[in-house]
Design an enzyme around this catalytic site. Structure first.
Site, mmCIF file in Angstrom:
data_model
loop_
_atom_site.group_PDB
_atom_site.id
_atom_site.type_symbol
_atom_site.label_atom_id
_atom_site.label_comp_id
_atom_site.label_asym_id
_atom_site.label_seq_id
_atom_site.Cartn_x
_atom_site.Cartn_y
_atom_site.Cartn_z
ATOM 1 C CE LYS A 99 -24.915 81.365 -32.026
ATOM 2 N NZ LYS A 99 -23.940 80.454 -32.658
HETATM 3 P P1 NAD Z 1 -24.779 82.982 -43.282
HETATM 4 O O1 NAD Z 1 -25.654 84.101 -42.881
HETATM 5 O O2 NAD Z 1 -23.453 83.245 -43.899
HETATM 6 O O3 NAD Z 1 -25.552 82.009 -44.293
HETATM 7 C C1 NAD Z 1 -26.822 81.472 -44.076
HETATM 8 C C2 NAD Z 1 -27.375 81.081 -45.432
HETATM 9 O O4 NAD Z 1 -28.596 80.379 -45.262
HETATM 10 C C3 NAD Z 1 -27.680 82.273 -46.324
HETATM 11 O O5 NAD Z 1 -27.251 81.961 -47.649
HETATM 12 C C4 NAD Z 1 -29.202 82.372 -46.290
HETATM 13 O O6 NAD Z 1 -29.731 82.935 -47.464
HETATM 14 C C5 NAD Z 1 -29.558 80.911 -46.145
HETATM 15 N N1 NAD Z 1 -30.872 80.632 -45.590
HETATM 16 C C6 NAD Z 1 -31.468 81.149 -44.504
HETATM 17 N N2 NAD Z 1 -32.675 80.587 -44.314
HETATM 18 C C7 NAD Z 1 -32.824 79.687 -45.307
HETATM 19 C C8 NAD Z 1 -33.833 78.764 -45.657
HETATM 20 N N3 NAD Z 1 -34.956 78.653 -44.943
HETATM 21 N N4 NAD Z 1 -33.618 77.987 -46.714
HETATM 22 C C9 NAD Z 1 -32.493 78.073 -47.444
HETATM 23 N N5 NAD Z 1 -31.507 78.911 -47.159
HETATM 24 C C10 NAD Z 1 -31.669 79.703 -46.110
HETATM 25 O O7 NAD Z 1 -24.634 82.066 -41.987
HETATM 26 P P2 NAD Z 1 -23.536 80.959 -41.690
HETATM 27 O O8 NAD Z 1 -22.483 81.584 -40.874
HETATM 28 O O9 NAD Z 1 -23.192 80.213 -42.928
HETATM 29 O O10 NAD Z 1 -24.360 80.004 -40.700
HETATM 30 C C11 NAD Z 1 -25.245 79.001 -41.189
HETATM 31 C C12 NAD Z 1 -25.524 78.019 -40.062
HETATM 32 O O11 NAD Z 1 -24.284 77.478 -39.613
HETATM 33 C C13 NAD Z 1 -26.189 78.604 -38.824
HETATM 34 O O12 NAD Z 1 -27.010 77.605 -38.250
HETATM 35 C C14 NAD Z 1 -25.007 78.876 -37.903
HETATM 36 O O13 NAD Z 1 -25.388 78.909 -36.547
HETATM 37 C C15 NAD Z 1 -24.148 77.682 -38.217
HETATM 38 N N6 NAD Z 1 -22.744 77.833 -37.889
HETATM 39 C C16 NAD Z 1 -21.990 78.831 -38.436
HETATM 40 C C17 NAD Z 1 -20.629 78.920 -38.102
HETATM 41 C C18 NAD Z 1 -19.719 79.948 -38.716
HETATM 42 O O14 NAD Z 1 -18.527 79.906 -38.444
HETATM 43 N N7 NAD Z 1 -20.208 80.840 -39.546
HETATM 44 C C19 NAD Z 1 -20.075 78.010 -37.209
HETATM 45 C C20 NAD Z 1 -20.866 76.991 -36.690
HETATM 46 C C21 NAD Z 1 -22.196 76.914 -37.050
#
Ligand code: NAD
Length: 423
Positions: free
Chosen positions: A113
């Site tokens: 990471k």
């Molecule tokens: P992103 O930045 O696209 O979206 C995150 C969203 O969460 C945003 O809409 C943000 O406004 C919102 N957010 C942040 N803090 C918040 C809170 N306290 N309450 C409500 N909303 C909140 O990120 P993403 O890629 O969608 O990732 C989200 C999660 O999924 C993370 O934990 C990431 O590690 C995990 N993840 C992502 C992927 C991927 O392919 N993008 C893969 C596996 C896991």
């Protein structure tokens, strides 16, 4: 001695949480102390402090990290996060989680990471590009198509991956698309990658619903975090018949017990930057949103959102961890005792790394697949892995998180045993 006791950190720190989860699963396996320690410690950690020229001519110093947790199964794989709360312990925890995620779905990768302590929303596009190119250069001593392949995470996106790929390629003197995944399709990205994590969340939910005989038709779904993962999951779960009753982002949440239209929510968010203000819905705080009565809760934002403070107040049947580490071990205990089932992150959100793996393979072979083929292979791996985790849970009489971790840790331990300890 437990891995947690060996590596003392403050309570509820993400690294502490990752070690607690590791210990719970490792206790079920006959691991010798040295092997258990080896599996818990990150293999290598890089901290960089680097300058970026800002638009006003000033220079600002930023801090970034890249952690490789394990290289036992293959090159390391894991996203890059841009967020103001990034810390070394968070990146360590997420790197460890990536090792178990890759192992549980059978990918030939170890976990990594990276992250930069920055709120990307406060930078101009120009500053974001400069920061990304400099950070990519700083971590290029660890990054390569054969050794460590980053991907997007919170605060980063396909454009950021394109800058990383370009920076790395400029230093090499030739294009090296397979150094990152989650790239735009125009420069060697995979069809289906943007939707992959949310698609995996929907597949895992469907499989679990089948298993526990939960009818998805009209099932109420609450989604915290309407970013890449949450928005795609909402669209696909709605196609499975679910009723999305509430969603949120950092600016707040919206609720409508009669159901929200996910496609229109996406359009509203793209236009206004937030789900807040969506017509026909009431505002709701993120705290209250998590406690709404529903059948399925999908936390898709950040770590530690469901914890000992609010676990007793949740009214859901199923939690599907779209985010990494959204439920703390203390909350796991409370929810388990209340009969609430959790599909753990390393299974529920593995769709992203599975399609990243396809992207890497396609890039190395310079042979690209149709979206249908990508989605079919994703479906196959998700269904198989989910079934295997259910089987471990039944055989060992443990919850799904412990079962998934047992399977993952056992796979890495077996490979380690086969490779031997060098020299
Ligand atoms: P992103 O930045 O696209 O979206 C995150 C969203 O969460 C945003 O809409 C943000 O406004 C919102 N957010 C942040 N803090 C918040 C809170 N306290 N309450 C409500 N909303 C909140 O990120 P993403 O890629 O969608 O990732 C989200 C999660 O999924 C993370 O934990 C990431 O590690 C995990 N993840 C992502 C992927 C991927 O392919 N993008 C893969 C596996 C896991």
């Amino acid at each position: 001695m437990s891995a947690q006791a060996m590596l003392m950190t403050p309570k509820e720190d993400p690294w502490d949480v990752a070690l607690k989860q590791f210990d719970r699963a490792a206790d079920h396996l006959p691991l010798k102390r040295g092997i258990r320690e080896f599996l818990a410690y990150p293999k290598r950690e890089l901290t960089v402090h680097f300058p970026v020229k800002m638009d006003d001519g000033s220079v600002r110093i930023f801090t970034g990290y890249r952690v490789h947790h394990s290289t036992v199964l293959g090159p390391t794989k894991g996203g890059i996060r841009y967020h103001q709360d990034v810390s070394l312990n968070e990146i360590r925890a997420l790197a460890m989680l990536m090792s178990w995620k890759c192992a549980v779905v059978g990918l030939p990768y170890g976990g990594a990471k990276g992250g930069v302590v920055v709120n990307p929303k406060e930078l101009s596009q120009n500053e974001l590009e400069h920061l990304t190119r400099r950070y990519a250069t700083e971590i290029s001593i660890l990054m390569s198509p054969e050794g460590d392949i980053p991907a997007p995470d919170v605060g980063t996106n396909p454009q950021v991956m394109a800058w990383i790929m370009d920076t790395y390629s400029m230093h090499r003197g030739y294009s090296t698309p397979s150094v990152v995944t989650g790239k735009p399709v125009s420069i060697g990205g995979s069809q289906g990658r943007v939707e992959a994590t949310g698609r995996g969340v929907a597949i895992a939910t469907r499989e679990m619903a089948r298993h526990v005989k939960l009818n998805l038709d009209g099932a109420r779904v609450v989604i915290q975090g309407f970013g890449n993962v949450g928005s795609v999951a909402s669209v696909l779960l709605s196609k499975l018949g679910c009723k999305i009753i509430a969603v949120s982002d950092t600016r707040g949440g919206v609720v409508n017990p009669g159901g929200l239209d996910p496609a229109r929510l996406v359009e509203h968010k793209n236009r206004t930057g937030s789900v807040a203000g969506f017509p026909g819905a009431n505002l709701i705080s993120n705290e209250a949103l998590l406690e709404l009565p529903c059948e399925i809760l999908v936390p898709s934002a950040l770590e530690g959102q469901v914890n000992e403070d609010n676990a007793a107040r949740l009214h859901t049947r199923l939690i599907v961890e779209g985010a990494n580490g959204p439920v703390t071990p203390g909350a796991d205990d409370v929810l388990g005792s209340r009969g609430i089932t959790i599909i753990p992150d390393i299974v529920a959100n593995a769709g992203g790394v599975i399609v990243s793996y396809f992207e890497w393979v396609q890039g190395l072979q310079q042979f690209f697949w149709a979206e249908e083929e990508v989605n079919q292979n994703l479906e196959r791996i998700m269904v198989r892995s989910f079934g295997q985790v259910l089987q471990v849970a039944a055989d060992r009489k443990v919850d799904l998180r412990t079962a998934a971790l047992i399977r993952a840790i056992d796979r890495v331990a077996d490979a380690l045993f086969t490779r031997g300890i060098y020299p």
